[in-house]
Scaffold this active site. Structure first.
Site, PDB file in Angstrom:
ATOM      1  CG  ASP A 282      -4.212   9.991  20.099  1.00 22.23           C
ATOM      2  OD1 ASP A 282      -4.816   9.028  20.660  1.00 22.23           O
ATOM      3  OD2 ASP A 282      -3.056  10.313  20.419  1.00 22.23           O
ATOM      4  CB  ALA A 283      -5.964   6.759  16.069  1.00 14.77           C
TER       5      ALA A 283
END
Length: 152
Positions: free
Chosen positions: A24-25
Site C-alpha cells: 500500500d502507500a
C-alpha cells in the site's frame, strides 16, 4: 475423511520478494496479496512434483478451485522483504485438499519470523461441468512421498 499429512509430499517452501506493487502507500504488503503468495507456492509445489495445471485442465478436464480460506495476520511484511511461503497438505478427501500455509520473513541466520498463517481448501472439479470430481489415482501417486506405500 483421511488425514493425508503423513502420506503426501513434505512441506514445500517458495521464496517471494516483496515488490512495490505488493504494498500500500505506506510500503506494507496489502492483505489480499498474501493469498496470491500462497497461491504461487501451491502452484510451484505442484510444478515441483511434475504436475502442470494447464495440461490437467486441457488434457484431463480437471481443475483445482479454492473453496475455503482462513488466515491469521500476525505481523506485516514490507517493501523489499524476502519471504518464504510454505505449503503442506494437512488433510485430503476424495475431492479436496486442505493446505496449511505460512508466510515468514526470511532472516539473516535462517531465522524465520511468522507473518501470516492460514488454511486453504481446494476442490478438484470437472472443468466442463464445474462439479466435484474425485482426485485421480495417478495424481495422488505423484503427490505421495517416494517410498511410501500406496495402501491406505
Amino acid at each position: 475423511m483421511t488425514d493425508g499429512a503423513a502420506v503426501f509430499a513434505n512441506s514445500f517452501s517458495w521464496p517471494v520478494r516483496v515488490y512495490w506493487e505488493d504494498t500500500d502507500a505506506g510500503g506494507i504488503v496489502y492483505y489480499a496479496n498474501y493469498l496470491k503468495f500462497m497461491e504461487r507456492a501451491r502452484s510451484e509445489w505442484l510444478r515441483a512434483l511434475g504436475i502442470e495445471q494447464g495440461p490437467l485442465q486441457r488434457d484431463h478436464g480437471l481443475m483445482f478451485v479454492v473453496v475455503d480460506v482462513q488466515s491469521r495476520f500476525l505481523r506485516p511484511a514490507r517493501y523489499g522483504d524476502l519471504l518464504q511461503v510454505t505449503c503442506e497438505i494437512e488433510k485430503w478427501t476424495r475431492t479436496s485438499l486442505t493446505f496449511r500455509q505460512e508466510v515468514c520473513r526470511a532472516g539473516e541466520s535462517n531465522d524465520r519470523e511468522l507473518l501470516v498463517s492460514g488454511s486453504v481448501r481446494v476442490a478438484c472439479l470437472d472443468s466442463a461441468r464445474m462439479r466435484p470430481r474425485a482426485l485421480p489415482d495417478a495424481l495422488i501417486k505423484q503427490m505421495r512421498v517416494s517410498g511410501e506405500s500406496d495402501a491406505e
